[in-house]
Write a protein that holds these residues in place. Structure first.
Motif, PDB file in Angstrom:
ATOM      1  N   THR A  79       0.854  -1.179   0.000  1.00  0.00           N
ATOM      2  CA  THR A  79       0.000   0.000   0.000  1.00  0.00           C
ATOM      3  C   THR A  79       0.894   1.234   0.000  1.00  0.00           C
ATOM      4  OG1 THR A  79      -1.665  -1.202   1.270  1.00  0.00           O
ATOM      5  CG2 THR A  79      -1.836   1.186   1.255  1.00  0.00           C
ATOM      6  N   SER A  80       0.560   2.218  -0.840  1.00  0.00           N
ATOM      7  CA  SER A  80       1.365   3.438  -0.906  1.00  0.00           C
ATOM      8  C   SER A  80       0.451   4.663  -0.942  1.00  0.00           C
ATOM      9  CB  SER A  80       2.272   3.427  -2.141  1.00  0.00           C
ATOM     10  OG  SER A  80       1.499   3.289  -3.309  1.00  0.00           O
ATOM     11  N   ALA A  81       0.992   5.803  -0.518  1.00  0.00           N
ATOM     12  CA  ALA A  81       0.239   7.058  -0.520  1.00  0.00           C
ATOM     13  C   ALA A  81      -0.164   7.405  -1.943  1.00  0.00           C
ATOM     14  CB  ALA A  81       1.078   8.175   0.078  1.00  0.00           C
ATOM     15  N   TYR A  82      -1.380   7.909  -2.109  1.00  0.00           N
ATOM     16  CA  TYR A  82      -1.875   8.270  -3.437  1.00  0.00           C
ATOM     17  C   TYR A  82      -2.288   9.742  -3.486  1.00  0.00           C
ATOM     18  CZ  TYR A  82      -4.181   7.659  -7.939  1.00  0.00           C
ATOM     19  OH  TYR A  82      -4.541   7.760  -9.251  1.00  0.00           O
ATOM     20  N   ALA A  83      -3.105  10.185  -2.516  1.00  0.00           N
ATOM     21  CA  ALA A  83      -3.561  11.579  -2.486  1.00  0.00           C
ATOM     22  C   ALA A  83      -3.988  11.937  -1.066  1.00  0.00           C
ATOM     23  CB  ALA A  83      -4.720  11.793  -3.447  1.00  0.00           C
TER      24      ALA A  83
END
Length: 98
Positions: free
Chosen positions: A67-71
């Motif tokens: 999982t990674s930062a998107y907005a």
């Protein structure tokens, strides 16, 4: 509002409300509030916009299993997204204008 996530989804967006709490010693900490899983960023963005709260959207991908930062949605209602090439956060246009 619940969103059905297909069993074989390759991407899932997690919209999470950001809240703050005060510990007994007076320290203010940031913690997660309500959350929704979505198959599109548009649904995740609408969830936080409808709540009118700051929060973040992360993206889980099946290929990497990470999982990674998107907005992020700021307290003033503006949205910023992470530019993967530069590592900088850039402002997103209002929904419906892009």
């Amino acid at each position: 509002m619940t969103t059905r996530i297909p069993r074989r989804a390759t991407r899932v967006f997690y919209a999470t409300e950001s809240t703050t709490r005060t510990k007994p010693d007076g320290e203010v900490i940031r913690c997660a509030g309500r959350e929704q899983r979505s198959t599109t960023f548009r649904e995740a963005r609408k969830f936080l916009d409808d709540l009118d709260v700051p929060g973040g959207v992360t993206l889980w991908t099946e290929r990497s299993q990470q999982t990674s930062a998107y907005a992020d949605r700021r307290a003033d209602g503006t949205w910023v997204s992470l530019d993967r090439l530069t590592g900088n956060w850039v402002e997103l246009p209002e929904q419906g204008q892009a």
